[in-house]
Motif scaffolding. Structure first.
Motif, PDB file in Angstrom:
ATOM      1  N   LYS A 193      27.158 -35.065  28.843  1.00 19.45           N
ATOM      2  CA  LYS A 193      28.450 -34.365  28.867  1.00 19.45           C
ATOM      3  C   LYS A 193      28.708 -33.642  30.198  1.00 19.45           C
ATOM      4  O   LYS A 193      29.826 -33.219  30.461  1.00 19.45           O
ATOM      5  N   TYR A 194      27.667 -33.518  30.997  1.00 19.31           N
ATOM      6  CA  TYR A 194      27.841 -32.910  32.333  1.00 19.31           C
ATOM      7  C   TYR A 194      27.921 -33.966  33.434  1.00 19.31           C
ATOM      8  O   TYR A 194      27.748 -33.650  34.609  1.00 19.31           O
ATOM      9  N   ASN A 195      28.096 -35.231  33.021  1.00 22.36           N
ATOM     10  CA  ASN A 195      28.207 -36.299  34.022  1.00 22.36           C
ATOM     11  C   ASN A 195      26.901 -36.467  34.802  1.00 22.36           C
ATOM     12  O   ASN A 195      26.916 -36.815  35.975  1.00 22.36           O
ATOM     13  N   ILE A 196      25.803 -36.191  34.104  1.00 21.63           N
ATOM     14  CA  ILE A 196      24.475 -36.380  34.716  1.00 21.63           C
ATOM     15  C   ILE A 196      23.832 -37.573  34.012  1.00 21.63           C
ATOM     16  O   ILE A 196      23.717 -37.580  32.781  1.00 21.63           O
ATOM     17  N   THR A 197      23.450 -38.574  34.784  1.00 19.04           N
ATOM     18  CA  THR A 197      22.780 -39.724  34.176  1.00 19.04           C
ATOM     19  C   THR A 197      21.269 -39.593  34.377  1.00 19.04           C
ATOM     20  O   THR A 197      20.806 -39.058  35.390  1.00 19.04           O
ATOM     21  N   VAL A 198      20.523 -40.063  33.393  1.00 14.76           N
ATOM     22  CA  VAL A 198      19.059 -39.978  33.441  1.00 14.76           C
ATOM     23  C   VAL A 198      18.486 -41.323  33.002  1.00 14.76           C
ATOM     24  O   VAL A 198      18.734 -41.775  31.879  1.00 14.76           O
ATOM     25  N   ASN A 199      17.770 -41.974  33.904  1.00 12.23           N
ATOM     26  CA  ASN A 199      17.227 -43.293  33.599  1.00 12.23           C
ATOM     27  C   ASN A 199      15.766 -43.384  34.006  1.00 12.23           C
ATOM     28  O   ASN A 199      15.308 -42.632  34.868  1.00 12.23           O
ATOM     29  N   ALA A 200      15.055 -44.324  33.383  1.00 10.65           N
ATOM     30  CA  ALA A 200      13.641 -44.536  33.727  1.00 10.65           C
ATOM     31  C   ALA A 200      13.447 -45.952  34.254  1.00 10.65           C
ATOM     32  O   ALA A 200      14.120 -46.892  33.817  1.00 10.65           O
ATOM     33  N   ILE A 201      12.514 -46.066  35.197  1.00 10.97           N
ATOM     34  CA  ILE A 201      12.188 -47.375  35.769  1.00 10.97           C
ATOM     35  C   ILE A 201      10.778 -47.748  35.334  1.00 10.97           C
ATOM     36  O   ILE A 201       9.880 -46.899  35.353  1.00 10.97           O
ATOM     37  N   THR A 202      10.583 -49.014  34.973  1.00 11.46           N
ATOM     38  CA  THR A 202       9.239 -49.483  34.632  1.00 11.46           C
ATOM     39  C   THR A 202       8.845 -50.630  35.570  1.00 11.46           C
ATOM     40  O   THR A 202       9.082 -51.798  35.258  1.00 11.46           O
TER      41      THR A 202
ATOM     42  N   ASN B 249      15.600 -50.689  45.673  1.00 14.65           N
ATOM     43  CA  ASN B 249      16.982 -51.187  45.554  1.00 14.65           C
ATOM     44  C   ASN B 249      17.611 -50.757  44.226  1.00 14.65           C
ATOM     45  O   ASN B 249      18.771 -50.343  44.179  1.00 14.65           O
ATOM     46  N   LEU B 250      16.835 -50.857  43.151  1.00 15.15           N
ATOM     47  CA  LEU B 250      17.356 -50.453  41.841  1.00 15.15           C
ATOM     48  C   LEU B 250      17.593 -48.943  41.807  1.00 15.15           C
ATOM     49  O   LEU B 250      18.620 -48.469  41.300  1.00 15.15           O
ATOM     50  N   ILE B 251      16.666 -48.205  42.389  1.00 11.22           N
ATOM     51  CA  ILE B 251      16.807 -46.745  42.383  1.00 11.22           C
ATOM     52  C   ILE B 251      18.033 -46.321  43.187  1.00 11.22           C
ATOM     53  O   ILE B 251      18.759 -45.406  42.788  1.00 11.22           O
ATOM     54  N   ALA B 252      18.278 -47.013  44.290  1.00 15.47           N
ATOM     55  CA  ALA B 252      19.459 -46.698  45.102  1.00 15.47           C
ATOM     56  C   ALA B 252      20.725 -46.922  44.278  1.00 15.47           C
ATOM     57  O   ALA B 252      21.647 -46.087  44.297  1.00 15.47           O
ATOM     58  N   PHE B 253      20.770 -48.005  43.550  1.00 16.16           N
ATOM     59  CA  PHE B 253      21.950 -48.272  42.716  1.00 16.16           C
ATOM     60  C   PHE B 253      22.116 -47.179  41.644  1.00 16.16           C
ATOM     61  O   PHE B 253      23.208 -46.622  41.486  1.00 16.16           O
ATOM     62  N   LEU B 254      21.022 -46.854  40.955  1.00 14.60           N
ATOM     63  CA  LEU B 254      21.116 -45.826  39.899  1.00 14.60           C
ATOM     64  C   LEU B 254      21.456 -44.447  40.470  1.00 14.60           C
ATOM     65  O   LEU B 254      21.985 -43.596  39.766  1.00 14.60           O
ATOM     66  N   SER B 255      21.168 -44.259  41.750  1.00 19.54           N
ATOM     67  CA  SER B 255      21.484 -42.974  42.421  1.00 19.54           C
ATOM     68  C   SER B 255      22.947 -42.882  42.816  1.00 19.54           C
ATOM     69  O   SER B 255      23.412 -41.816  43.208  1.00 19.54           O
ATOM     70  N   SER B 256      23.639 -43.988  42.767  1.00 23.01           N
ATOM     71  CA  SER B 256      24.988 -44.039  43.338  1.00 23.01           C
ATOM     72  C   SER B 256      26.071 -43.716  42.303  1.00 23.01           C
ATOM     73  O   SER B 256      25.816 -43.701  41.091  1.00 23.01           O
ATOM     74  N   GLU B 257      27.268 -43.495  42.812  1.00 23.70           N
ATOM     75  CA  GLU B 257      28.417 -43.257  41.923  1.00 23.70           C
ATOM     76  C   GLU B 257      28.724 -44.496  41.100  1.00 23.70           C
ATOM     77  O   GLU B 257      29.263 -44.411  39.997  1.00 23.70           O
ATOM     78  N   GLU B 258      28.391 -45.671  41.638  1.00 26.96           N
ATOM     79  CA  GLU B 258      28.684 -46.933  40.950  1.00 26.96           C
ATOM     80  C   GLU B 258      27.959 -47.040  39.607  1.00 26.96           C
ATOM     81  O   GLU B 258      28.404 -47.741  38.709  1.00 26.96           O
ATOM     82  N   ALA B 259      26.822 -46.332  39.468  1.00 29.34           N
ATOM     83  CA  ALA B 259      26.043 -46.429  38.228  1.00 29.34           C
ATOM     84  C   ALA B 259      26.469 -45.362  37.212  1.00 29.34           C
ATOM     85  O   ALA B 259      25.664 -44.893  36.400  1.00 29.34           O
ATOM     86  N   SER B 260      27.745 -45.002  37.235  1.00 28.23           N
ATOM     87  CA  SER B 260      28.233 -43.847  36.482  1.00 28.23           C
ATOM     88  C   SER B 260      28.167 -43.965  34.954  1.00 28.23           C
ATOM     89  O   SER B 260      28.219 -42.958  34.262  1.00 28.23           O
ATOM     90  N   TYR B 261      28.071 -45.212  34.439  1.00 27.22           N
ATOM     91  CA  TYR B 261      28.098 -45.364  32.970  1.00 27.22           C
ATOM     92  C   TYR B 261      26.753 -45.886  32.442  1.00 27.22           C
ATOM     93  O   TYR B 261      26.664 -46.420  31.351  1.00 27.22           O
ATOM     94  N   ILE B 262      25.709 -45.711  33.249  1.00 26.69           N
ATOM     95  CA  ILE B 262      24.371 -46.174  32.851  1.00 26.69           C
ATOM     96  C   ILE B 262      23.507 -44.943  32.652  1.00 26.69           C
ATOM     97  O   ILE B 262      23.203 -44.219  33.611  1.00 26.69           O
TER      98      ILE B 262
END
Ligand code: NAD
Length: 252
Positions: free
Chosen positions: A180-189, A226-239
């Motif tokens: 709800k704060y527009n903060i995304t949290v993801n894990a990489i394996t 490369n994946l981390i860069a994408f998840l760090s970006s504004e483009e990954a806003s709904y993941i």
């Protein structure tokens, strides 16, 4: 026009930046324009990495000591970083630092268990706690946590598997609490990536692992970055709340 995954103006913390995957992440985020604060226990190695990055990019990169397994050290690291940069927030946190202390459970010592728990799991609390208020205040954040395929269980890694499984529970819970704060949290394996950590694996075992990877080779730190860069970006806003593998098809 803004470039895809442009991180200009963003401020990122990357832990474990002196080596392997963390080093590659720092390079990638800096090359996309982010200001990067790099933390590690190995300060000399860290400074060398920072020199290399600043020779190749125009981004600001700051090397700072942190022991991610220690809450007070994480607190001091964040205070120092924000003070030097003259800010009171970061946009991106990559909880990358990690260690393994492999042994069959019957031979595993309490110290091996404890050390891995502190660096691989307690670090999630220690580091994320520092940044979360600033992210909430600004209604923006990207948190990426390093787990491992070993979270599914791996012989000789009861400590590491338990910590990396914990990372996933932590990630999924935070994703729910912070969405709800527009903060995304993801894990990489990641699967088997070519870094000092995996170069320590005996050659025979290494070959056996590679035989089980459908792509027939180890991964590079850059392929994880490369994946981390994408998840760090504004483009990954709904993941958010995802656990994403970089494994060359390896399934444990
Ligand atoms: N290499 C792989 O195949 C692989 C696979 C799955 C997951 N991972 C995970 O990726 C992350 C990076 O691994 P890597 O292969 O690049 O390892 P690495 O050993 O090359 O780098 C890890 C870095 O973390 C730092 N570090 C260790 N303890 C620390 C502490 N207490 N505080 C701060 N920094 C500390 C080290 O000094 C080192 O620079 C780890 O979390 C690891 O578990 C790696």
């Amino acid at each position: 026009m803004r470039k895809f995954c442009d991180l200009s103006g963003r401020i990122a913390i990357v832990t474990g930046g002196a080596s392997g995957i963390g080093r590659a992440i720092a390079f990638k985020l800096a090359s996309l324009g982010a200001t990067v604060v790099l933390g590690d226990v190995k300060l000399e190695e860290l400074k060398n990495v920072v020199n290399e990055i600043t020779q190749q990019t125009s981004s600001k990169v700051l090397p700072l000591y942190v022991n991610v397994g220690d809450f007070n050290s994480a607190k001091e690291f964040y205070q120092k970083a924000t003070e030097i940069l003259g800010i009171d927030y970061v946009d991106i946190l990559v909880n990358n630092a990690g260690i393994n202390r492999d042994a069959l459970f019957v031979k595993m010592t309490f110290e091996q268990w404890d050390e891995v728990m502190k660096v691989d799991l307690y670090s999630m609390f220690n580091m994320t706690k520092q940044v979360v208020d600033g992210m909430i205040r600004r209604n923006y954040g990207r948190i990426i946590n390093m787990s491992s395929m070993s979270w599914l269980g791996n012989i000789g890694q009861a400590n590491y598997s338990a910590a990396k499984a914990g990372v996933i529970g932590f990630t999924k819970t935070l994703a729910r609490e912070l969405a709800k704060y527009n903060i995304t949290v993801n894990a990489i394996t990641p699967g088997f990536i070519d870094t000092p950590m995996t170069r320590a694996v005996p050659e025979k075992v290494r070959q056996k692992i590679i035989e089980r990877i459908p792509m027939g080779r180890v991964g590079s730190p850059e392929e994880v970055a490369n994946l981390i860069a994408f998840l760090s970006s504004e483009e990954a806003s709904y993941i958010t709340g995802e656990v994403i593998g970089v494994t060359g098809g390896l399934v444990l």
